[in-house]
Design a protein around this motif. Structure first.
Motif, PDB file in Angstrom:
ATOM      1  N   CYS A  88       0.832  -1.203   0.000  1.00 27.53           N
ATOM      2  CA  CYS A  88       0.000   0.000   0.000  1.00 27.53           C
ATOM      3  C   CYS A  88       0.865   1.251   0.000  1.00 27.53           C
ATOM      4  O   CYS A  88       0.568   2.233  -0.688  1.00 27.53           O
ATOM      5  N   ALA A  89       1.948   1.227   0.750  1.00 26.67           N
ATOM      6  CA  ALA A  89       2.851   2.375   0.806  1.00 26.67           C
ATOM      7  C   ALA A  89       3.553   2.591  -0.525  1.00 26.67           C
ATOM      8  O   ALA A  89       3.807   3.731  -0.932  1.00 26.67           O
ATOM      9  N   ALA A  90       3.874   1.507  -1.223  1.00 22.46           N
ATOM     10  CA  ALA A  90       4.554   1.623  -2.518  1.00 22.46           C
ATOM     11  C   ALA A  90       3.612   2.122  -3.613  1.00 22.46           C
ATOM     12  O   ALA A  90       4.041   2.775  -4.564  1.00 22.46           O
ATOM     13  N   PRO A 112       1.401   0.373  -5.989  1.00 25.18           N
ATOM     14  CA  PRO A 112       1.356  -0.226  -7.329  1.00 25.18           C
ATOM     15  C   PRO A 112      -0.020  -0.023  -7.963  1.00 25.18           C
ATOM     16  O   PRO A 112      -0.949   0.495  -7.328  1.00 25.18           O
ATOM     17  N   ASP A 113      -0.150  -0.458  -9.208  1.00 23.80           N
ATOM     18  CA  ASP A 113      -1.458  -0.392  -9.858  1.00 23.80           C
ATOM     19  C   ASP A 113      -2.454  -1.343  -9.206  1.00 23.80           C
ATOM     20  O   ASP A 113      -3.661  -1.082  -9.241  1.00 23.80           O
ATOM     21  N   GLY A 114      -1.951  -2.435  -8.672  1.00 22.66           N
ATOM     22  CA  GLY A 114      -2.846  -3.399  -8.048  1.00 22.66           C
ATOM     23  C   GLY A 114      -2.137  -4.221  -6.997  1.00 22.66           C
ATOM     24  O   GLY A 114      -0.912  -4.373  -7.018  1.00 22.66           O
ATOM     25  N   ILE A 115      -2.916  -4.736  -6.056  1.00 25.19           N
ATOM     26  CA  ILE A 115      -2.430  -5.689  -5.065  1.00 25.19           C
ATOM     27  C   ILE A 115      -3.203  -6.982  -5.280  1.00 25.19           C
ATOM     28  O   ILE A 115      -4.443  -6.997  -5.236  1.00 25.19           O
ATOM     29  N   VAL A 116      -2.472  -8.037  -5.569  1.00 26.15           N
ATOM     30  CA  VAL A 116      -3.060  -9.340  -5.877  1.00 26.15           C
ATOM     31  C   VAL A 116      -3.055 -10.167  -4.600  1.00 26.15           C
ATOM     32  O   VAL A 116      -2.009 -10.354  -3.972  1.00 26.15           O
ATOM     33  N   VAL A 117      -4.220 -10.671  -4.227  1.00 25.55           N
ATOM     34  CA  VAL A 117      -4.339 -11.449  -2.991  1.00 25.55           C
ATOM     35  C   VAL A 117      -4.781 -12.865  -3.333  1.00 25.55           C
ATOM     36  O   VAL A 117      -5.813 -13.060  -3.977  1.00 25.55           O
ATOM     37  N   PRO A 118      -4.006 -13.860  -2.915  1.00 26.93           N
ATOM     38  CA  PRO A 118      -4.369 -15.249  -3.220  1.00 26.93           C
ATOM     39  C   PRO A 118      -5.527 -15.742  -2.352  1.00 26.93           C
ATOM     40  O   PRO A 118      -5.786 -15.238  -1.264  1.00 26.93           O
ATOM     41  N   ALA A 157      -3.375   3.179   1.064  1.00 27.10           N
ATOM     42  CA  ALA A 157      -3.199   2.856  -0.358  1.00 27.10           C
ATOM     43  C   ALA A 157      -3.805   3.956  -1.218  1.00 27.10           C
ATOM     44  O   ALA A 157      -4.926   4.401  -0.970  1.00 27.10           O
ATOM     45  N   PRO A 158      -3.067   4.445  -2.224  1.00 23.47           N
ATOM     46  CA  PRO A 158      -3.625   5.486  -3.102  1.00 23.47           C
ATOM     47  C   PRO A 158      -4.818   4.966  -3.887  1.00 23.47           C
ATOM     48  O   PRO A 158      -4.998   3.748  -4.055  1.00 23.47           O
ATOM     49  N   ALA A 159      -5.626   5.887  -4.375  1.00 22.78           N
ATOM     50  CA  ALA A 159      -6.866   5.503  -5.051  1.00 22.78           C
ATOM     51  C   ALA A 159      -6.618   4.643  -6.277  1.00 22.78           C
ATOM     52  O   ALA A 159      -7.446   3.799  -6.631  1.00 22.78           O
ATOM     53  N   HIS A 160      -5.460   4.840  -6.947  1.00 22.21           N
ATOM     54  CA  HIS A 160      -5.216   4.072  -8.170  1.00 22.21           C
ATOM     55  C   HIS A 160      -4.816   2.630  -7.888  1.00 22.21           C
ATOM     56  O   HIS A 160      -4.757   1.811  -8.803  1.00 22.21           O
ATOM     57  N   THR A 161      -4.513   2.293  -6.636  1.00 25.21           N
ATOM     58  CA  THR A 161      -4.123   0.922  -6.300  1.00 25.21           C
ATOM     59  C   THR A 161      -5.377   0.085  -6.111  1.00 25.21           C
ATOM     60  O   THR A 161      -6.103   0.244  -5.135  1.00 25.21           O
ATOM     61  N   ARG A 162      -5.592  -0.821  -7.048  1.00 24.24           N
ATOM     62  CA  ARG A 162      -6.811  -1.634  -7.041  1.00 24.24           C
ATOM     63  C   ARG A 162      -6.541  -3.008  -6.442  1.00 24.24           C
ATOM     64  O   ARG A 162      -5.389  -3.438  -6.318  1.00 24.24           O
ATOM     65  N   LEU A 163      -7.585  -3.690  -6.091  1.00 26.92           N
ATOM     66  CA  LEU A 163      -7.488  -5.051  -5.567  1.00 26.92           C
ATOM     67  C   LEU A 163      -7.750  -6.053  -6.687  1.00 26.92           C
ATOM     68  O   LEU A 163      -8.714  -5.908  -7.448  1.00 26.92           O
ATOM     69  N   TRP A 164      -6.859  -7.032  -6.803  1.00 22.78           N
ATOM     70  CA  TRP A 164      -7.062  -8.170  -7.691  1.00 22.78           C
ATOM     71  C   TRP A 164      -7.256  -9.403  -6.807  1.00 22.78           C
ATOM     72  O   TRP A 164      -6.372  -9.732  -6.006  1.00 22.78           O
TER      73      TRP A 164
END
Length: 300
Positions: free
Chosen positions: A94-96, A98-104, A124-131
């Motif tokens: 979240c601090a970095a 990315p465009d997305g955080i992928v959670v298994p 997490a910035p607004a552009h960081t989405r959840l996958w």
């Protein structure tokens, strides 16, 4: 494909080829900067040994912050909920930003909401989405609830290896053992308006087998395919892009329909085919995808 034609939806973003890269391998991370891949999953989970988790986390976050990956969509796959690394992974990702955080192994809508709350709390910035990875029978059976659980969720990712394991199924050409699961997750993604990515093909030496499976995924309707080897990128990009013939046909369909409308006709014909609104919608989607891919290529 999600976002191509839905009013008010975000613009289509090509995710034809989505390559897992072990974040503990600095040479692999460097090579990824040169690959014609649409998206990268900087992996902290399966591809990373327990004693390398901390370094992999630092490497992935540094890669995201570097600004050296050009137009490639960058995501970080964290370790799963309940593991000893998950919380630290999620905070760092979240601090970095990315465009997305992928959670298994996301298994429910409640888990999605908890993950989104944790992302918000971690800034997490607004552009960081959840996958969300769909890898278990319970996730497949609740895929629509998962897909609709939060506007922050952008993508469902099939984890077919784990799904085979959970089902006790056998790997066979054509994937008959998981075909129902693939289609259920696709239906869920389309109903919710989120992207859906096909699972990996394991035999990197079997180019023909990979191509057949990629084509199957494209025919089913996946937005793209997750990959485990750079050699799979080019054939995947080609498979999930509209062919020149398909683009030409889409333009012809739109022209025929517009010509018919100008004459006050509600339908048109093209080479003996009946053309209605739904065919025009499909044609416009093909052109939007082609244009988005061309725009992406222009950023290289």
């Amino acid at each position: 494909m999600a976002g191509v034609h839905d009013a008010g939806a975000p613009a289509y973003r090509p995710r034809r080829s989505v390559l897992y890269m072990p974040s503990s391998n600095e040479r692999a991370l460097a090579k990824a900067k040169t690959l014609p891949v649409d998206a990268l999953i900087l992996d902290l989970e399966d591809a990373v040994a327990p004693d390398a988790k901390d370094q992999a986390r630092e490497n992935a976050c540094a890669a995201v912050r570097s600004g050296e990956y050009g137009r490639r969509e960058l995501t970080i796959r964290v370790n799963g909920l309940g593991t000893q690394w998950h919380d630290a992974d999620l905070r760092a990702a979240c601090a970095a930003g990315p465009d997305g955080i992928v959670v298994p192994k996301v298994g429910s809508a409640d888990e999605v909401r908890a993950l989104v709350a944790a992302m918000d709390a971690a800034g997490a910035p607004a552009h960081t989405r959840l996958w969300a990875m769909v890898e278990t029978p319970v996730a497949v059976l609740h895929a629509e609830e998962i897909a609709r659980a939060s506007d922050r969720l952008a993508c469902l990712v099939l984890g077919t290896n784990d799904l085979y394991k959970e089902l006790g199924a056998s790997f066979v050409p054509g994937r008959s053992a998981v075909s129902t699961s693939l289609q259920l997750v696709l239906l869920a993604g389309r109903a919710a308006g989120v992207a859906v990515l096909d699972g990996v093909f394991n035999d990197v030496s079997d180019a023909d087998g990979f191509l057949a499976e990629a084509r199957q995924g494209r025919e089913l309707g996946f937005d793209g395919k997750t990959l485990i080897h750079p050699g799979q990128v080019d054939p995947c990009n080609e498979t999930f892009a509209p062919s020149p013939a398909a683009v030409d046909d889409a333009r012809a369909v739109i022209a025929a329909f517009e010509s018919a409308q100008a004459k006050g006709q509600g339908v048109a014909t093209l080479s003996g085919r009946l053309i209605e609104n739904l065919h025009v919608d499909t044609a416009r989607r093909v052109l939007a995808i082609d244009e988005a891919i061309a725009a992406l290529a222009g950023q290289d």
